[in-house]
Design an enzyme around this catalytic site. Structure first.
Site, PDB file in Angstrom:
ATOM      1  CG  HIS A  70      -1.965  -1.161   1.062  1.00  0.00           C
ATOM      2  ND1 HIS A  70      -2.133  -2.132   2.011  1.00  0.00           N
ATOM      3  CD2 HIS A  70      -2.816  -1.470   0.049  1.00  0.00           C
ATOM      4  CE1 HIS A  70      -3.059  -2.999   1.602  1.00  0.00           C
ATOM      5  NE2 HIS A  70      -3.483  -2.618   0.418  1.00  0.00           N
ATOM      6  CG  ASP A  94      -7.131  -4.025   1.172  1.00  0.00           C
ATOM      7  OD1 ASP A  94      -6.589  -2.933   1.396  1.00  0.00           O
ATOM      8  OD2 ASP A  94      -6.808  -4.747   0.203  1.00  0.00           O
ATOM      9  CD  GLU A 114     -13.789  -3.734  -3.653  1.00  0.00           C
ATOM     10  OE1 GLU A 114     -12.585  -3.451  -3.763  1.00  0.00           O
ATOM     11  OE2 GLU A 114     -14.286  -4.799  -4.092  1.00  0.00           O
ATOM     12  CG  ASP A 145     -18.151  -2.711 -13.037  1.00  0.00           C
ATOM     13  OD1 ASP A 145     -16.909  -2.624 -12.926  1.00  0.00           O
ATOM     14  OD2 ASP A 145     -18.721  -3.312 -13.966  1.00  0.00           O
ATOM     15  CG  ASP A 163      -5.439  -1.888  -4.226  1.00  0.00           C
ATOM     16  OD1 ASP A 163      -4.885  -2.965  -4.505  1.00  0.00           O
ATOM     17  OD2 ASP A 163      -5.625  -1.494  -3.062  1.00  0.00           O
ATOM     18  CG  ASP A 166      -4.100 -12.201  -8.803  1.00  0.00           C
ATOM     19  OD1 ASP A 166      -2.994 -11.659  -8.929  1.00  0.00           O
ATOM     20  OD2 ASP A 166      -4.474 -12.749  -7.745  1.00  0.00           O
TER      21      ASP A 166
HETATM   22  N1  SPD Z   1      -1.922 -12.221  -6.258  1.00  0.00           N
HETATM   23  C1  SPD Z   1      -2.464 -11.158  -5.484  1.00  0.00           C
HETATM   24  C2  SPD Z   1      -2.504  -9.829  -6.151  1.00  0.00           C
HETATM   25  C3  SPD Z   1      -3.431  -8.945  -5.407  1.00  0.00           C
HETATM   26  C4  SPD Z   1      -3.190  -7.515  -5.574  1.00  0.00           C
HETATM   27  N2  SPD Z   1      -4.164  -6.666  -4.926  1.00  0.00           N
HETATM   28  C5  SPD Z   1      -4.306  -6.799  -3.552  1.00  0.00           C
HETATM   29  C6  SPD Z   1      -5.155  -5.748  -2.925  1.00  0.00           C
HETATM   30  C7  SPD Z   1      -4.480  -5.106  -1.789  1.00  0.00           C
HETATM   31  N3  SPD Z   1      -5.100  -3.885  -1.426  1.00  0.00           N
END
Ligand code: SPD
Length: 291
Positions: A70, A94, A114, A145, A163, A166
């Protein structure tokens, strides 16, 4: 349900990554397991990393190392932009990225979009480390979305932070051409977009595809790395894309000292150094970047 595996009589929460790699942490307690409209959401307490959020059984964040991701996602663009006032976060349920953004006094407003309310509620209840600024009055949290938001909004932003999870499930469109065309449209002239860009160890095709999309839209393209415990391969990347801003030439390290902020991972030396990549990265993605 999180994937739980027994080894020597002990329970471990495991992530099976792309069918060829398995990593796990000793489980102390399952705290939440919920199927949302979009994905399986789990929060577990582990012995070594504290509380951990998994989406579709892939680790998203852990108490122990979340600061690295972060801080590097937020402070590299926010200390490069000369006066970041309006910030947009896509994903980030998060709350860790928002927490770091809101530490910058120049930021008047941060919109966070989010898609999955279950993630936000899970983190509010079980991962206060990341979610403790989600009620900040400068944060506008929209459960919506992000792809639709960037297509429809007329608001303008100085910094956009993607953020995402995957590139599977709800995260997939956040790596595509259409999404970044819209992001470009809503950036102010000195605007920059930083995105979570997977890993050059196991996911070089994802990096190549994301950077080729960015290269079609923006002039200054780069990739920077940081190290963590939880994501497969340990070394993880963020992409940098902007028409005007260069993360090294436009960075004034005095601003970091003058901010009075303290960090656990980010610092002004690392800001620049993170853009120096191992040679196998240049061999893989060198053709897409010019930083
Ligand atoms: N393989 C995990 C990649 C996740 C990336 N984002 C995570 C969110 C954290 N705020």
């Amino acid at each position: 349900m999180a994937h739980i595996h027994k080894v020597n009589g002990q329970d471990y929460v495991i992530e099976i990554f792309e069918d060829h790699y398995l990593q796990g942490w000793k489980l102390e307690k399952e705290l939440l397991s919920k199927k949302s409209k979009f994905q399986q959401v789990d929060v577990v307490k582990t012995k070594s990393l504290g509380n951990m959020l998994l989406n579709d059984n892939l680790v998203m964040t852990s108490d122990r190392d979340e600061f690295a991701y972060h801080e590097m996602m937020a402070h590299v663009p926010l200390f490069t932009h000369p006066d970041p006032k309006n910030v947009l976060i896509i994903g980030g349920g998060d709350g860790g990225t928002a927490r770091e953004v809101l530490r910058h006094k120049s930021v008047a407003s941060c919109v966070m979009v989010e898609i999955d309310e279950v993630v936000v509620e899970a983190c509010k209840e079980f991962i206060p480390t990341t979610s403790n600024e989600l009620d900040n009055s400068r944060l506008e949290l929209l459960i919506d979305d992000g792809v639709k938001y960037v297509a429809e909004t007329n608001r303008k932003f100085d910094v956009v932070l993607v953020d995402s999870t995957d590139p599977i499930g709800p995260g997939a469109p956040l790596f595509g051409e259409e999404f970044y065309k819209n992001v470009k449209r809503l950036l102010n002239p000195k605007g920059v977009v930083v995105s979570q860009a997977e890993s050059g160890w196991y996911l070089k095709e994802n990096q190549q595809s994301l950077l080729s999309v960015l290269k079609n839209q923006f002039k200054n393209i780069g990739l920077y790395n940081y190290s963590n415990i939880t994501y497969p391969g340990g070394l993880w990347s963020f992409s940098w894309a902007s028409d005007e801003l260069h993360p090294i030439h436009d960075f004034n390290e005095r601003r970091v000292a003058e901010s009075g902020l303290d960090f656990k991972y980010y610092n002004s030396k690392l800001h620049t150094a993170a853009f120096c990549l191992p040679q196998f990265y240049y061999n893989s993605i060198g053709e897409y970047i010019n930083i």
